[in-house]
Design a protein around this motif. Structure first.
Motif, short mmCIF file in Angstrom:
data_model
loop_
_atom_site.label_atom_id
_atom_site.label_comp_id
_atom_site.label_asym_id
_atom_site.label_seq_id
_atom_site.Cartn_x
_atom_site.Cartn_y
_atom_site.Cartn_z
N GLU A 1 0.85 -1.19 0.00
CA GLU A 1 0.00 0.00 0.00
C GLU A 1 0.89 1.25 0.00
O GLU A 1 1.96 1.24 0.62
CB GLU A 1 -0.92 0.02 1.23
CG GLU A 1 -1.92 -1.13 1.26
CD GLU A 1 -2.82 -1.08 2.47
OE1 GLU A 1 -2.71 -0.07 3.22
OE2 GLU A 1 -3.61 -2.01 2.68
N PHE A 2 0.41 2.29 -0.71
CA PHE A 2 1.19 3.52 -0.86
C PHE A 2 0.29 4.72 -0.58
O PHE A 2 -0.91 4.71 -0.91
CB PHE A 2 1.76 3.65 -2.27
CG PHE A 2 2.77 2.59 -2.63
CD1 PHE A 2 4.12 2.86 -2.56
CD2 PHE A 2 2.35 1.33 -3.06
CE1 PHE A 2 5.05 1.90 -2.90
CE2 PHE A 2 3.27 0.36 -3.40
CZ PHE A 2 4.62 0.65 -3.32
N ASP A 3 0.90 5.74 0.03
CA ASP A 3 0.24 7.04 0.09
C ASP A 3 0.43 7.74 -1.25
O ASP A 3 1.50 7.64 -1.87
CB ASP A 3 0.84 7.90 1.20
CG ASP A 3 0.32 7.48 2.57
OD1 ASP A 3 -0.73 6.81 2.62
OD2 ASP A 3 0.97 7.82 3.58
N PRO A 4 -0.58 8.45 -1.73
CA PRO A 4 -0.43 9.13 -3.04
C PRO A 4 0.64 10.21 -2.98
O PRO A 4 0.96 10.73 -1.90
CB PRO A 4 -1.82 9.72 -3.28
CG PRO A 4 -2.43 9.84 -1.92
CD PRO A 4 -1.90 8.69 -1.13
N GLN B 1 2.52 13.77 -3.14
CA GLN B 1 2.10 15.10 -2.72
C GLN B 1 2.73 16.13 -3.66
O GLN B 1 3.94 16.25 -3.75
CB GLN B 1 2.56 15.37 -1.28
CG GLN B 1 2.04 14.35 -0.27
CD GLN B 1 0.53 14.41 -0.13
OE1 GLN B 1 -0.08 15.49 -0.21
NE2 GLN B 1 -0.09 13.25 0.06
N THR C 1 6.62 15.10 -3.20
CA THR C 1 6.81 13.85 -2.49
C THR C 1 6.24 12.71 -3.33
O THR C 1 5.05 12.74 -3.67
CB THR C 1 6.11 13.87 -1.13
OG1 THR C 1 6.60 14.99 -0.38
CG2 THR C 1 6.37 12.58 -0.36
N ALA D 1 5.08 8.71 -4.27
CA ALA D 1 4.26 7.73 -3.54
C ALA D 1 5.11 7.05 -2.48
O ALA D 1 6.22 6.58 -2.75
CB ALA D 1 3.68 6.70 -4.51
N THR D 2 4.60 7.01 -1.24
CA THR D 2 5.35 6.49 -0.09
C THR D 2 4.70 5.20 0.39
O THR D 2 3.49 5.17 0.64
CB THR D 2 5.36 7.52 1.05
OG1 THR D 2 5.88 8.76 0.55
CG2 THR D 2 6.22 7.03 2.20
N THR E 1 3.29 2.40 2.80
CA THR E 1 2.76 2.43 4.16
C THR E 1 2.50 1.05 4.73
O THR E 1 2.39 0.90 5.95
CB THR E 1 1.45 3.23 4.19
OG1 THR E 1 0.50 2.64 3.29
CG2 THR E 1 1.70 4.68 3.78
N ASN F 1 8.81 8.90 -9.28
CA ASN F 1 7.61 8.30 -8.67
C ASN F 1 7.50 6.80 -9.01
O ASN F 1 6.51 6.33 -9.56
CB ASN F 1 6.35 9.04 -9.14
CG ASN F 1 5.13 8.65 -8.32
OD1 ASN F 1 5.22 8.46 -7.11
ND2 ASN F 1 3.98 8.51 -8.98
#
Length: 608
Positions: free
Chosen positions: A423-426, A428, A457, A459-460, A462, A523
């Motif tokens: 899972e990734f944070d979108p 920024q 930023t 995709a990070t 999580t 990204n």
């Protein structure tokens, strides 16, 4: 000794090459539509024996073999009227040989005293085993029978022979050790065995002694007349008893009961062999030709859209300098630009092609091995021969082994753990720019010293997941009562990590001066690709047998066959106007599963 080991090394390497060739040929042979074999019985050819095979559950000698034949052989009809014990025994001996597929039957020995009175036998039965017939007959005649190693003895019920016989038994490791501990001589057992004892080790009330072989057998009803005895070796699990025949029958029963009740273990050995090979073959030509002739000129063609980049100045060795100072290939005009090379095999046709490496839209040429040029001639021409014959592959062999109890599932793992994000944070991205996050671009280049750039930023990740990569074997054996067959539930899982696929896309901005896109962050979102080969099956095998699980074969062939029309059809000479490329990927995976039934000491339950 070193020379001998070197010879062994050469032999094993040759055996590996032979095994690779045989398995790869096995994949190729699947393309053949073979004829079905005829129904002719060929078991007797080349000196082969036509004797019937061993029936399931049968044994090969000894007391067990005679007992099994007495139970398995059935007589359709029994009709005795006033027959003597000698006549009945002779009939059973002859009839058992007729019914036994191996022709061995059961031997009987009469060991009755001369003055032994016997009663006549009248019996009428249908479809009954020989064992039951023997039981009815001996009861009617007032005698007994004893199954020995080579025959069935008919004895008197009152026989009390004094002959001392020595016999050796292989017993389970806990045959004697599982006997209860008893108080020492003269000590009384406590009322509550779990209550704390006073003067432990001093008063003698809790001193105990472990039963020996003779004491253990005596507690089970075996008597030891003078001159007899028993001994037990815990190192070899051997029990030696010296006693008369009557008492040895009781010992036989005790040992047989212990062997049937002791836990049996299954040794599961799995040999996994995977053979993979990639073959690449190419023979193609590239040609250039300058125009020649008078008013009517003949020359090569144009580049076209097959080749998006100009390969002429880079793929041909002979170069010339034009009047303007530029460098171009001798001959200028292409003839075979439409013939593809081996670089066009990788065109995202399979998942393997994507994972091998990124592809470019332009066709890539294989290196040239030979060139022919015509300089200062009319016309000037140049031809490059491109040829490849490459082979690459890998061999994998693993042999995990596990020991487990009957009915208990066991797992063996030879793996490495791969942790990857799921899972990734979108990303920024700033939606407005102020004085602190202005991006200054001059001639398509971000100027880091003019002002701080905007913070983008990507995709990070999580959340993460762990995947076991390697060999996982789940096996559940169920051993039969006699220990000769094993029901196996096998689930071998062979998981391999193939590579990563990038599901992300770069985040760009636009240069206000030139309108070109400038990448702020790549990204990248990488996700792994796994290759899994799994078999779920249940089989029944004999002790010591091997089961082969196969069928996991793949054969993937990609071919390119291009030619220039008309010129490519010219015999022999037309080969210079054709290209032929083939890439073949062959894989073969086999599982060899062997099972052995052992007792807790590791000794084979069925040595034969």
């Amino acid at each position: 000794m070193e020379t001998a080991e070197q010879e062994r090394t050469r032999y094993f390497e040759a055996a590996r090459d032979h095994q690779r060739s045989r398995m790869l040929n096995g994949v190729t042979a699947l393309w053949e539509d073979t004829l079905k074999p005829s129904s002719t019985n060929i078991s007797g050819l080349f000196g082969g024996s036509s004797a019937p095979p061993l029936q399931p559950g049968s044994t090969r000698g000894g007391r067990e073999a005679i007992t099994a034949r007495l139970r398995d052989l059935k007589i359709e009809r029994i009709d005795f009227s006033g027959a003597s014990i000698e006549e009945v025994i002779e009939y059973l001996r002859v009839r058992s040989r007729d019914l036994d597929p191996g022709g061995r039957g059961v031997d009987f020995v009469l060991s009755l005293p001369a003055d032994q009175p016997t009663r006549t036998i009248s019996l009428n039965l249908q479809n009954v085993p020989v064992e039951e017939v023997l039981r009815y007959v001996t009861e009617m005649a007032g005698v007994g029978y004893r199954i020995e190693e080579y025959a069935v003895r008919i004895v008197s019920l009152t026989e009390g022979t004094s002959n001392i016989i020595s016999k050796t038994y292989r017993v389970p490791p806990d045959f004697i050790s599982s006997a209860p501990l008893v108080p020492a001589a003269g000590a009384a057992a406590p009322a509550d065995p779990f209550a704390p004892q006073a003067n432990a080790g001093v008063g003698g009330n809790i001193l105990v002694q472990r039963l020996g072989a003779k004491e253990f057998l005596e507690s089970r009803g075996v008597t030891f007349p003078p001159g007899t005895g028993a001994s037990y070796s815990s190192a070899s699990n051997m029990l030696i008893v010296r006693n008369n025949a009557r008492n040895l029958e009781i010992v036989d029963m005790l040992v047989e009961q212990a062997l049937n009740s002791s836990p049996k273990l299954a040794v599961i050995s799995v040999k996994i062999i995977e053979i993979s090979q990639d073959n690449l073959k190419e023979l193609s030509f590239d040609s250039l030709m300058e125009s020649f002739g008078g008013n009517v000129e003949i020359a090569g063609g144009e580049q076209g859209n097959q080749q998006t980049g100009n390969f002429l100045t880079t793929d041909f060795p002979r170069q010339v300098v034009t009047a303007g100072g530029a460098t171009t290939a001798l001959g200028i005009s292409p003839i075979t630009a439409g013939l593809r090379s081996s670089g066009d095999l990788i065109a995202n046709r399979t998942i393997d092609d994507i994972l091998v490496g990124s592809t470019t839209p332009a066709s890539r040429r294989s290196p040239g091995i030979f060139s022919l040029s015509g300089v200062l001639t009319n016309p000037q021409f140049q031809t490059v021969v491109r040829a490849l014959d490459q082979k690459g592959g890998y061999d994998v062999m693993a042999k995990p082994e596990i020991v487990t109890k009957s009915g208990q599932k066991a797992t063996v793992q030879v793996v490495r753990e791969l942790i990857y994000p799921t899972e990734f944070d979108p990303p920024q991205i700033p939606t407005s720019f102020g004085t602190s996050n202005v991006i200054v671009i001059i001639n398509g280049v971000v100027q880091p010293n003019q002002a701080p750039p905007a913070v983008v930023t990507p995709a990070t990740p999580t959340a993460f997941e762990t995947r076991r990569v390697g060999i996982i074997l789940d096996v559940e054996p169920v051993i039969s009562e006699d220990g000769r067959t094993v029901d196996l539930t096998l689930t071998p899982d062979f998981t391999d990590f193939v590579g990563f696929v990038n599901y992300g896309s770069p985040i760009n901005t636009v240069d206000p001066n030139g309108g070109t896109a400038i990448e702020l962050t790549p990204n990248q979102i990488y996700q792994p690709i796994f290759s899994t080969r799994k078999i779920v099956t249940g089989v029944k095998v004999y002790d010591g047998a091997t089961v082969v699980l196969g069928g996991l074969v793949t054969d993937n062939t990609i071919m390119i066959e291009d030619k220039i029309p008309i010129f490519g059809d010219i015999p022999f000479f037309g080969r210079a106007f054709r290209s032929k490329v083939s890439q073949r990927r062959v894989k073969n995976l086999l599982f060899f599963v062997s099972v052995k039934v052992v007792d807790p000491s590791g000794a084979r339950v069925n040595p034969q």
